[in-house]
Scaffold this active site. Structure first.
Site, mmCIF file in Angstrom:
data_model
loop_
_atom_site.group_PDB
_atom_site.id
_atom_site.type_symbol
_atom_site.label_atom_id
_atom_site.label_comp_id
_atom_site.label_asym_id
_atom_site.label_seq_id
_atom_site.Cartn_x
_atom_site.Cartn_y
_atom_site.Cartn_z
ATOM 1 N N CYS A 112 0.818 -1.234 0.000
ATOM 2 C CA CYS A 112 0.000 0.000 0.000
ATOM 3 C C CYS A 112 0.840 1.269 0.000
ATOM 4 O O CYS A 112 0.327 2.345 -0.294
ATOM 5 C CB CYS A 112 -0.940 0.006 1.194
ATOM 6 S SG CYS A 112 -2.014 -1.421 1.213
ATOM 7 N N HIS A 251 -3.517 6.933 2.851
ATOM 8 C CA HIS A 251 -3.904 5.654 2.251
ATOM 9 C C HIS A 251 -5.284 5.288 2.776
ATOM 10 O O HIS A 251 -5.552 5.412 3.967
ATOM 11 C CB HIS A 251 -2.879 4.573 2.631
ATOM 12 C CG HIS A 251 -3.326 3.194 2.277
ATOM 13 N ND1 HIS A 251 -3.838 2.880 1.035
ATOM 14 C CD2 HIS A 251 -3.366 2.041 2.999
ATOM 15 C CE1 HIS A 251 -4.168 1.596 1.018
ATOM 16 N NE2 HIS A 251 -3.892 1.080 2.200
ATOM 17 N N ASN A 281 -10.220 -0.555 -0.026
ATOM 18 C CA ASN A 281 -8.756 -0.440 0.026
ATOM 19 C C ASN A 281 -8.174 -0.929 -1.298
ATOM 20 O O ASN A 281 -8.189 -2.129 -1.587
ATOM 21 C CB ASN A 281 -8.244 -1.288 1.201
ATOM 22 C CG ASN A 281 -6.722 -1.246 1.338
ATOM 23 O OD1 ASN A 281 -6.022 -0.785 0.449
ATOM 24 N ND2 ASN A 281 -6.218 -1.749 2.451
#
Ligand code: ACO
Length: 324
Positions: A112, A251, A281
């Site tokens: 990520c 994020h 996500n």
């Protein structure tokens, strides 16, 4: 004044999967997913929407905004952990898809945090030659790596790509500060154990693949602590205060992680860009997708300070400050 970011773009698969649909797949509820994560829908890639295709789609949008063509790209970086092929890189597949033959291309694997790692690399290249045009893409199809029977993980992730075309900026602009970190010691709290498929089962002539596994509560605690620490360190590196920042793009993993960050940093929540409800996500794609949306919504004006922060498998984490 020369801009650092010449264009941004994003590309999402057509299929939208709702929490209600997930209720029919695993023992979960819209209420649980919404309150625990902030996610309502996510996009899921279908045939013809492989990782490199989404990456190329996002890059085309960024090129269009910049008024440039694929032949203008000198370097093509793709942050991903979910390319459709193990070899060659997703970046090379994206290069072919785009027709960006003048570029050299490779992948960055930092889960990520990948987009921030790639941004840092781009900055290093630009210090060598400010005239370069570097396409930085975050692209993922984690739907292909998720166990759709595991409610702990399958409700969290979505597919998509975001891109950002950068070039050398005027002094005082561009990437002002960047702090990156990794710590492999706790790798098994969030991983995709391809080691199980590493040694072939010769007796049965097969390989065994595997899915993403995550110890969510532990990852949550580390994510909040690590990202708030990285934000404080990157602000210190830039000689800045949180109040100097015009927009924060974290994020997008969990709305509760974002809210904890907001609380720890004491920043007004309106300064945080959040779109997790729509996309879930999307790992390395989450920051560039949000960046593209924020940019197109006019949330960034020339001279504004943008702070992005990320946390992901590895663990990897970091924060970056860009003068827009
Ligand atoms: N639906 C309903 N119930 C569920 C679901 C679900 N989808 N998933 C778990 N539960 C249950 C659990 O079984 C547990 O039940 P129990 O109390 O009877 O044991 C209960 O809900 C609570 O589970 P927790 O895991 O404690 O829930 P938590 O509040 O921690 O939320 C979550 C879980 C959303 C995963 C959260 O921990 C999280 O967001 N973690 C961080 C994710 C992240 O940031 N990842 C990093 C980036 S990802 C990358 O790098 C690719």
């Amino acid at each position: 004044m020369t801009s650092f970011v010449l264009g941004t773009g994003s590309c999402l698969p057509r299929r939208v999967l709702t929490n209600r649909e997930l209720e029919a797949m695993v023992d979960t509820s819209d209420e649980w997913i919404s309150t625990r994560t902030g996610i309502k829908t996510r996009h899921i890639a279908g045939p013809g929407e492989e990782t490199s295709k989404l990456a190329a789609g996002a890059a085309r949008e960024a090129l269009r905004m910049a008024g440039l063509g694929p032949g203008d790209i000198d370097i093509l970086l793709v942050a991903t952990v979910s390319s459709e092929m193990g070899m060659p890189s997703c970046a090379c597949l994206t290069q072919k898809e785009l027709g960006a033959e003048a570029a050299f291309a490779y992948d960055v694997n930092a889960a990520c945090s990948g987009f921030l790692y790639a941004l840092d690399l781009a900055d290093a290249y630009l210090r060598r030659d400010p005239a370069l045009k570097i396409m930085i893409i975050g692209a993922e199809t984690l739907s292909s790596r998720v166990n759709w029977r595991d409610r702990d993980t399958c409700v969290l992730f979505g597919d998509g790509a975001g891109a950002c075309l950068v070039s050398g900026a005027s002094p005082g602009s561009g990437l002002l500060a960047s702090r990156l970190f990794s710590d492999g010691r706790l790798f098994d709290l969030l991983c995709m154990d391809s080691a199980r498929g590493f040694n072939p089962d010769l007796a049965n002539a097969r390989n065994t693949g595997s899915y993403i596994t995550m110890t969510g509560r532990e990852v949550f605690k580390h994510a909040v602590r690590a990202m708030s620490g990285a934000v404080e360190q990157v602000l210190a590196q830039g000689g800045l205060k949180a109040s100097d920042i015009a927009l924060f793009i974290p994020h997008q993993a969990n709305i509760r992680i974002v809210n904890s960050l907001i609380e720890r940093l004491g920043v007004p929540s309106e300064k945080f860009y959040v779109n997790i409800a729509k996309y879930g996500n999307t790992s390395a794609a989450s920051i560039p997708i949000a960046l593209d949306e924020a940019h197109r919504e006019g949330r960034l004006r020339p001279g504004d300070l943008l702070l992005c922060c990320a946390f992901g498998s590895g663990f990897t984490w970091g924060a970056s400050i860009v003068r827009w």
